[in-house]
Design an enzyme around this catalytic site. Structure first.
Site, mmCIF file in Angstrom:
data_model
loop_
_atom_site.group_PDB
_atom_site.id
_atom_site.type_symbol
_atom_site.label_atom_id
_atom_site.label_comp_id
_atom_site.label_asym_id
_atom_site.label_seq_id
_atom_site.Cartn_x
_atom_site.Cartn_y
_atom_site.Cartn_z
ATOM 1 N N TYR A 141 0.814 -1.212 0.000
ATOM 2 C CA TYR A 141 0.000 0.000 0.000
ATOM 3 C C TYR A 141 0.854 1.272 0.000
ATOM 4 O O TYR A 141 0.421 2.306 -0.491
ATOM 5 C CB TYR A 141 -0.906 0.030 1.236
ATOM 6 N N LYS A 189 4.152 -15.369 2.752
ATOM 7 C CA LYS A 189 4.382 -16.116 1.508
ATOM 8 C C LYS A 189 5.887 -16.340 1.402
ATOM 9 O O LYS A 189 6.544 -15.944 0.428
ATOM 10 C CB LYS A 189 3.816 -15.313 0.318
ATOM 11 N N ASP A 221 -1.783 -18.666 0.918
ATOM 12 C CA ASP A 221 -2.766 -19.404 0.108
ATOM 13 C C ASP A 221 -3.444 -20.479 0.953
ATOM 14 O O ASP A 221 -4.669 -20.635 0.950
ATOM 15 C CB ASP A 221 -2.123 -19.984 -1.168
ATOM 16 N N ASP A 245 -5.885 -7.551 4.270
ATOM 17 C CA ASP A 245 -7.052 -6.982 3.583
ATOM 18 C C ASP A 245 -7.875 -8.100 2.953
ATOM 19 O O ASP A 245 -9.092 -8.170 3.116
ATOM 20 C CB ASP A 245 -6.584 -5.987 2.509
ATOM 21 N N ASP A 249 -11.790 -10.135 4.377
ATOM 22 C CA ASP A 249 -13.063 -10.286 3.657
ATOM 23 C C ASP A 249 -13.567 -11.729 3.721
ATOM 24 O O ASP A 249 -14.778 -11.970 3.781
ATOM 25 C CB ASP A 249 -12.931 -9.850 2.182
HETATM 26 C C1 IPM Z 1 -10.336 -2.062 4.031
HETATM 27 C C2 IPM Z 1 -10.594 -1.448 2.693
HETATM 28 C C3 IPM Z 1 -9.475 -0.444 2.379
HETATM 29 C C4 IPM Z 1 -8.163 -1.195 2.379
HETATM 30 C C5 IPM Z 1 -9.668 0.353 1.083
HETATM 31 C C6 IPM Z 1 -10.994 1.076 1.061
HETATM 32 C C7 IPM Z 1 -8.544 1.315 0.856
HETATM 33 O O1 IPM Z 1 -10.697 -2.420 1.703
HETATM 34 O O2 IPM Z 1 -10.234 -1.307 5.020
HETATM 35 O O3 IPM Z 1 -10.261 -3.287 4.128
HETATM 36 O O4 IPM Z 1 -7.806 -1.790 1.350
HETATM 37 O O5 IPM Z 1 -7.483 -1.176 3.396
HETATM 38 MN MN MN Z 2 -10.679 -4.458 2.487
#
Ligand code: IPM
Ligand code: MN
Length: 352
Positions: A141, A189, A221, A245, A249
């Site tokens: 990032y 990784k 992975d 990140d 999810d």
């Molecule tokens: C998160 C989001 C952010 C990230 C984006 C919106 C920049 O996906 O907080 O998980 O990638 O950190």
């Molecule tokens: Mn995210």
């Protein structure tokens, strides 16, 4: 206690989930006799529209003046083709960097009443209680060199970490594990990347100070697979920015909806609190987004930024009661008619 909090609703559903979270914040402050001082600022796409910048100077000033910041979400489809530095997301990366909030705590748990909300089998998700500790101010990032060559023929980003960057987030993870089930899974990784080999080496070094905590390493992975195969094996999962990140999810699937996940971003001083979900422009303004990620982030703020552990637990307990009552938003696949964002916020306040 005086609670000086900056609100950054941001884009899309950010505004409505923040509004519902503020209802809960006001209720908990009233109940326990705390004085709320709320200010509001611009971040993300809305900030670009009003000031030309995703993270205006004024927002930076407000964030540095406040004790803690509650963010909604950033991101708008109209910026899909804009370069990263001119996108709403740059605002979020900017404030994370300014506050130096290097440790992003993303708890993932399944509530018994939400067990059917996950598309995974009940026996797989039941009992999941893990904490993802995502490094938040380094890696791909922020690494340089980055960019697309002027001739348009190549592009690059850099995953780089320094020893102090890894040490400080690893230390946080081990400290947090001490108050949990005392296990840290460090995800990397290292079979391919030097930066991951370095990460692993430093994490092993830090672990020497925590003999009561079991450390294991897992390739990213495999970690993605293990999270949906046997999520109960995880306690604290420590990982770098991009891996964290992506894996968080996956955590949304375990919890029943990404809308459930709160987060706390911690550094040396001021904390930043944000739900894990994005701005969901497709459902923005319809009062149907799940506010519980934002409300959970309020609970985390009370605990981590103000040391108000009792108040934080009270919010989480109230969330648990509302989940049991079945008054939940559409993303959680309720049996009856779904509740609205504001109805859930009000139900949590009432349960308080
Ligand atoms: C998160 C989001 C952010 C990230 C984006 C919106 C920049 O996906 O907080 O998980 O990638 O950190
Ligand atoms: Mn995210």
């Amino acid at each position: 206690m005086n609670l000086k909090i900056l609100l950054l609703p941001g884009d899309g559903i950010g505004a409505e989930v923040t509004r519902a979270a503020v209802v809960v914040l006001k209720a908990v402050a009233a109940k326990y006799g705390h004085n709320l001082h709320l200010t509001e600022g611009l971040l993300g796409g809305i900030a670009i529209h009003k000031t030309g910048m995703p993270f205006p100077e004024e927002t930076k000033k407000l964030a540095l003046e406040a004790d803690a910041t509650l963010m909604g979400a950033v991101g708008l489809p109209e910026f899909d083709n804009a370069p990263p530095s001119q996108r709403p997301e740059a605002g979020l990366l900017g404030i994370r960097a300014v506050l130096d909030v290097y440790a992003n705590l993303r708890p993932v748990r399944t509530y018994p009443s939400l067990i059917d909300s996950s598309p995974l089998k009940n026996h797989v998700v039941a009992g999941t209680d893990m904490l993802i500790v995502r490094e938040l101010t380094g890696g791909l990032y922020y690494g340089t060199p980055r960019g697309i060559d002027a001739d348009g023929n190549a592009a690059r980003n850099t995953m780089s970490y320094t020893r102090p960057q890894i040490e400080r987030v690893a230390r946080r993870a081990f400290e947090l594990a001490l108050n949990r089930r005392k296990k840290v899974t460090s995800v990397d990784k290292s079979n391919v990347l030097e930066v991951s080999q370095f990460w692993r080496k430093i994490v092993v070094e830090v672990s020497a100070d925590y003999p009561d905590v079991t450390l294991e390493h897992m390739l990213v992975d495999n970690a993605a697979m293990q999270m949906v195969l046997k999520p109960t094996q995880f306690d604290v999962m420590l990982t770098e920015n991009t891996f964290g990140d992506i894996l968080s999810d996956v955590g949304g699937i375990l919890a029943g909806s990404i809308g459930m996940l709160p987060s706390a971003s911690l550094g040396a001083s001021k904390g930043l609190y944000e739900p894990v979900h994005g701005s969901a422009p497709d459902i923005a303004g319809q009062n149907k987004a799940n506010p519980l990620g934002a409300i959970g982030s309020v609970a985390a703020m009370l605990e981590y930024s103000f040391g108000l552990v009792k108040e934080g637990s009270a919010v989480n307990d109230a969330v648990g009661k509302v989940l049991e009552s079945g008054r939940v938003t559409a993303d959680l696949r309720p049996k009856g008619a779904p509740a609205t964002t504001m109805e859930v916020g009000e139900a949590v306040s009432k349960a308080l």
